[in-house]
Write a protein that holds these residues in place. Structure first.
Motif, PDB file in Angstrom:
ATOM      1  N   ASN A 268       0.809  -1.219   0.000  1.00  0.00           N
ATOM      2  CA  ASN A 268       0.000   0.000   0.000  1.00  0.00           C
ATOM      3  C   ASN A 268       0.844   1.273   0.000  1.00  0.00           C
ATOM      4  O   ASN A 268       0.297   2.375   0.094  1.00  0.00           O
ATOM      5  N   SER A 282       5.708  -0.946   1.635  1.00  0.00           N
ATOM      6  CA  SER A 282       4.888  -1.248   2.801  1.00  0.00           C
ATOM      7  C   SER A 282       4.029  -2.468   2.493  1.00  0.00           C
ATOM      8  O   SER A 282       3.110  -2.411   1.675  1.00  0.00           O
ATOM      9  N   ASN A 284       1.397  -4.502   3.844  1.00  0.00           N
ATOM     10  CA  ASN A 284       0.411  -4.292   4.890  1.00  0.00           C
ATOM     11  C   ASN A 284       0.015  -5.565   5.620  1.00  0.00           C
ATOM     12  O   ASN A 284      -0.033  -5.596   6.851  1.00  0.00           O
ATOM     13  N   SER A 287       2.609  -6.800   7.825  1.00  0.00           N
ATOM     14  CA  SER A 287       2.992  -5.813   8.852  1.00  0.00           C
ATOM     15  C   SER A 287       4.497  -5.566   8.836  1.00  0.00           C
ATOM     16  O   SER A 287       5.161  -5.531   9.875  1.00  0.00           O
ATOM     17  N   PHE A 336      -0.064  -3.683  10.677  1.00  0.00           N
ATOM     18  CA  PHE A 336      -0.640  -3.002   9.517  1.00  0.00           C
ATOM     19  C   PHE A 336       0.029  -1.616   9.446  1.00  0.00           C
ATOM     20  O   PHE A 336       0.195  -0.951  10.456  1.00  0.00           O
ATOM     21  N   ASN A 337       0.441  -1.217   8.286  1.00  0.00           N
ATOM     22  CA  ASN A 337       1.217   0.005   8.153  1.00  0.00           C
ATOM     23  C   ASN A 337       1.014   0.619   6.781  1.00  0.00           C
ATOM     24  O   ASN A 337       0.641  -0.066   5.826  1.00  0.00           O
ATOM     25  N   HIS A 338       1.251   1.919   6.708  1.00  0.00           N
ATOM     26  CA  HIS A 338       1.084   2.683   5.479  1.00  0.00           C
ATOM     27  C   HIS A 338       2.179   3.739   5.348  1.00  0.00           C
ATOM     28  O   HIS A 338       2.742   4.195   6.340  1.00  0.00           O
ATOM     29  N   ASN A 356      -0.682   1.796  11.590  1.00  0.00           N
ATOM     30  CA  ASN A 356      -2.118   1.864  11.883  1.00  0.00           C
ATOM     31  C   ASN A 356      -2.438   1.223  13.230  1.00  0.00           C
ATOM     32  O   ASN A 356      -3.311   1.686  13.952  1.00  0.00           O
ATOM     33  N   ARG A 397      -7.164   2.031   8.542  1.00  0.00           N
ATOM     34  CA  ARG A 397      -6.950   1.966   7.108  1.00  0.00           C
ATOM     35  C   ARG A 397      -6.211   3.223   6.646  1.00  0.00           C
ATOM     36  O   ARG A 397      -6.073   4.195   7.375  1.00  0.00           O
TER      37      ARG A 397
END
Length: 458
Positions: A268, A282, A284, A287, A336-338, A356, A397
């Motif tokens: 993402n 990233s 997601n 992670s 979870f990461n962005h 996130n 998100r």
């Protein structure tokens, strides 16, 4: 700046600090210095002339209702926030008082990311009508758009077997690195132990030359998987002993509802570090953040040889989640990461990312100091050097974070709006979107080519 002249030893370093009088703010250095940071280190190896430029501050600015907090003494006033509405048909550029400088309205919905170009145009990902997938993040159409809304370039990556999604980034040569989902057959998926009922969609990164619309480089995730299910296949191995590869068996965990639909990794975010020709991704659903070498050829990127480190397309470095190696009891740094972004300060390289953190329902903007990225430090964890969170900061998100010129951090909380925090973790600015969702926020200084050229055309 009180110093007007002087004699100094050759090679010495003079620290310049620009201090504004009341009613003014520092704008930029000119002459033999440049930039918008009020502190500047000048190496004296020749006669030098430096000028600090200041601008008048409007003492009675009109502040938008969206600005719910502002500390004018501590915010970064060197430029503008570029806001990207998530999945909407609008982007806008605003000052720190929430006033619009320019806005773009589109006929197609955004497929997540958009950026300004050096000539003042906008490049964005947009959603087309055709898609081989149903999970979120799909786009398929890249467009470059002039300030008046005229589309001057379009490129489509959308067919039965692949689709562009989520994010892209511009390279110094004008090419684009784009994230793409591509189909892998159910037979090949089951051969490595995946339990999906249908075909799966793996990740690849493609580089597009905008001048001739050719794909000039690509990296595919399926070329670098490891699995401990089928000993007859060449990608068989022990995941923990092959950290330069992707443990595809981790995709059998019930980490997200999209996995059962075939979305196994869910890139993402993408960032590019030009000084070393390295890409950060990233991942997601894993992670994690993965780093790969862009100096390879496409052929080398499918192998473990070639490129500046002779690692081919193998992962040069990764961090975030020890569980991906098979130990479900291990601790993880990211959840979870962005939006990864590189930060270079002196000789130190770090990565800023929005965690996130669905696990704790409290998001974090985190900066990690990185080891040397050459494929030899896979077991060396990064060092956490900045970590901001707040009881009110959470969205599971989208979202993101970028470092501002004055050292503050701009945070996009996807279902709220934007925060600005200082290195000391003080919140100095907040913009509330009033139920508008945002993909992320970028920042452009007033003297950047993007803004200067945009201003000349609006």
């Amino acid at each position: 700046m009180n110093l007007k002249s002087g004699t100094f030893k050759a090679g010495s370093t003079l620290k310049l600090i620009a201090t504004a009088d009341q009613g003014y703010a520092f704008d930029s250095w000119t002459g033999d210095a440049s930039g918008t940071d009020p502190e500047y280190s000048l190496i004296l190896n020749q006669d030098s002339e430096v000028t600090a430029t200041f601008r008048a501050i409007d003492n009675n600015p009109e502040i938008s209702d969206n600005i719910v907090l502002i500390n004018e003494d501590l915010i970064d006033t060197s430029g503008y926030v570029f806001a990207i509405e998530n999945g909407g048909k609008r982007c806008f550029l605003m000052d720190r008082y929430g006033q619009l400088k320019h806005e773009w309205n589109f006929d197609l919905s955004l497929g997540q990311d958009a950026e300004l170009t050096a000539n003042g145009n906008l490049i964005g990902l947009f959603r087309g009508e055709n898609s081989p997938v149903s999970f979120g993040g799909q786009s398929g159409i890249l467009r470059e758009i002039e300030p008046d809304g005229t589309v001057i370039w379009e490129y489509t990556i959308a067919n039965d077997n692949e689709i562009a999604h989520h994010d892209f980034t511009q390279l110094p040569n004008g090419n684009l690195l784009v994230l793409v989902w591509y189909r892998v057959s159910n037979a090949d998926a089951k051969a490595v132990g995946l339990n999906n009922d249908g075909d799966v969609f793996m990740e690849k990164v493609v580089e597009i030359n905008k001048e001739n619309n050719n794909v000039v480089w690509e990296w595919k995730s399926w070329d670098h998987i490891v699995q401990d299910f089928n000993a007859s296949l060449p990608n068989f191995g022990v995941p923990e002993a092959n950290k330069n590869k992707i443990n595809i068996g981790y995709a059998n965990t019930n980490v997200h509802e999209f996995v059962a639909q075939g979305d196994l990794i869910h890139f993402n975010g993408i960032a590019y570090y030009p000084e070393q020709d390295i890409i950060a991704l990233s991942a997601n659903f894993y992670s994690e953040v993965w780093f790969i070498d862009h100096s390879t050829t496409s052929v080398e990127a499918a192998t473990e040889e070639g490129g500046q480190f002779n690692k081919g397309g193998s992962l040069l470095y990764r961090f975030g989640n020890q569980k991906v190696y098979g130990d479900n009891n291990a601790t993880s740094t990211l959840n979870f990461n962005h939006h990864p972004s590189f930060i270079k300060k002196g000789n130190e390289l770090s990565l800023l990312i929005y965690n996130n953190n669905n696990r704790e329902e409290q998001s974090r903007a985190m900066e990690f100091s990185l080891p040397e990225l050459d494929g030899t430090n896979l077991d060396l964890p990064p060092t956490l050097i900045f970590d901001f969170t707040h009881p009110d900061l959470f969205y599971g998100r989208v979202s993101g974070a970028v470092r501002l010129p004055n050292g503050n951090t701009l945070i996009c909380e996807g279902d709220y709006g934007y925060w600005e925090v200082t290195p000391n973790l003080e919140v100095v600015w907040k913009y509330e979107g009033f139920n508008q969702l945002y993909w992320r926020g970028l920042y452009y200084t007033g003297d950047s080519a993007e803004i200067v050229n945009l201003e000349s055309r609006i």
